[in-house]
Motif scaffolding. Structure first.
Motif, PDB file in Angstrom:
ATOM      1  N   UNK A  44      -3.064   1.600  -0.251  1.00 24.76           N
ATOM      2  CA  UNK A  44      -2.156   1.798  -1.382  1.00 24.76           C
ATOM      3  C   UNK A  44      -1.180   0.624  -1.496  1.00 24.76           C
ATOM      4  N   UNK A  45      -0.604   0.224  -0.377  1.00 21.51           N
ATOM      5  CA  UNK A  45       0.370  -0.881  -0.384  1.00 21.51           C
ATOM      6  C   UNK A  45      -0.233  -2.167  -0.931  1.00 21.51           C
ATOM      7  N   UNK A  46      -1.476  -2.423  -0.588  1.00 19.34           N
ATOM      8  CA  UNK A  46      -2.114  -3.664  -1.024  1.00 19.34           C
ATOM      9  C   UNK A  46      -2.333  -3.705  -2.539  1.00 19.34           C
ATOM     10  N   UNK A  47      -2.382  -2.555  -3.192  1.00 19.08           N
ATOM     11  CA  UNK A  47      -2.602  -2.535  -4.640  1.00 19.08           C
ATOM     12  C   UNK A  47      -1.306  -2.630  -5.442  1.00 19.08           C
ATOM     13  N   UNK A  48      -0.176  -2.296  -4.831  1.00 21.04           N
ATOM     14  CA  UNK A  48       1.092  -2.236  -5.560  1.00 21.04           C
ATOM     15  C   UNK A  48       1.434  -3.557  -6.241  1.00 21.04           C
ATOM     16  N   UNK A  49       1.212  -4.663  -5.570  1.00 18.71           N
ATOM     17  CA  UNK A  49       1.577  -5.969  -6.120  1.00 18.71           C
ATOM     18  C   UNK A  49       0.824  -6.274  -7.419  1.00 18.71           C
TER      19      UNK A  49
END
Length: 172
Positions: free
Chosen positions: A39-44
């Protein structure tokens, strides 16, 4: 042979059992971390990311770095085992893998804290956010570390009292 925990197992059997227990624990924590990190990797790449302030972008970067470090610590036991398999050092492998898993749990706490801070800052925009995060971190500390430490201490204290009673009864 009886070990200190009352089981009748050899050192190799104990290492095998402990490895299997550790592997099950790592599977649980790793799955949650993989979902969070993914999930974190997609936020950007989300359109709203560019509208975040510098503080929130910094929190995001710190969160991703913590997530990467957590992932490394939680995958470490598997690669350690794979690289030393057949070297007849399973008890040492279990010890080091256990340490990496505990480090991973501490890093996971930091990652979750950072994620909560970021999400609640973006969602709520109010001064209660740090207090909410502190309350949740206290809850995690209680569940993940304080309760197990208390149970461990209580158990070792009770075993000590039991040994003292046995010793006193034998001396009579």
């Amino acid at each position: 042979m009886e070990s200190s925990d009352g089981r009748h197992e050899s050192a190799d059997e104990r290492a095998d059992r402990r490895w299997n227990e550790l592997l099950q624990e790592v599977r649980v924590i790793q799955t949650g971390m993989q979902i969070l990190f993914g999930f974190l990797l997609t936020v950007v790449f989300m359109p709203r990311f560019v509208t975040l302030g510098q503080t929130d972008k910094t929190i995001y970067v710190v969160t991703v770095l913590l997530g990467a470090a957590t992932t490394g610590a939680l995958i470490g036991p598997v690669t350690l085992h794979r690289l030393v398999t057949g070297r007849r050092i399973k008890p040492e492998t279990v010890l080091w893998a256990s340490r990496m898993t505990l480090a991973g749990a501490v890093l996971l706490l930091a990652t979750v804290t950072s994620v909560l801070l970021l999400i609640l800052r973006v969602a709520m925009h109010n001064s209660a956010v740090p207090w909410i995060v502190v309350a949740l971190v206290a809850w995690f500390l209680l569940c993940w570390f304080a309760l197990p430490a208390w149970a461990r201490h209580r158990n070792s204290h009770e075993k000590g009292r039991g040994k003292n009673r046995v010793a006193r009864s034998k001396s009579r």
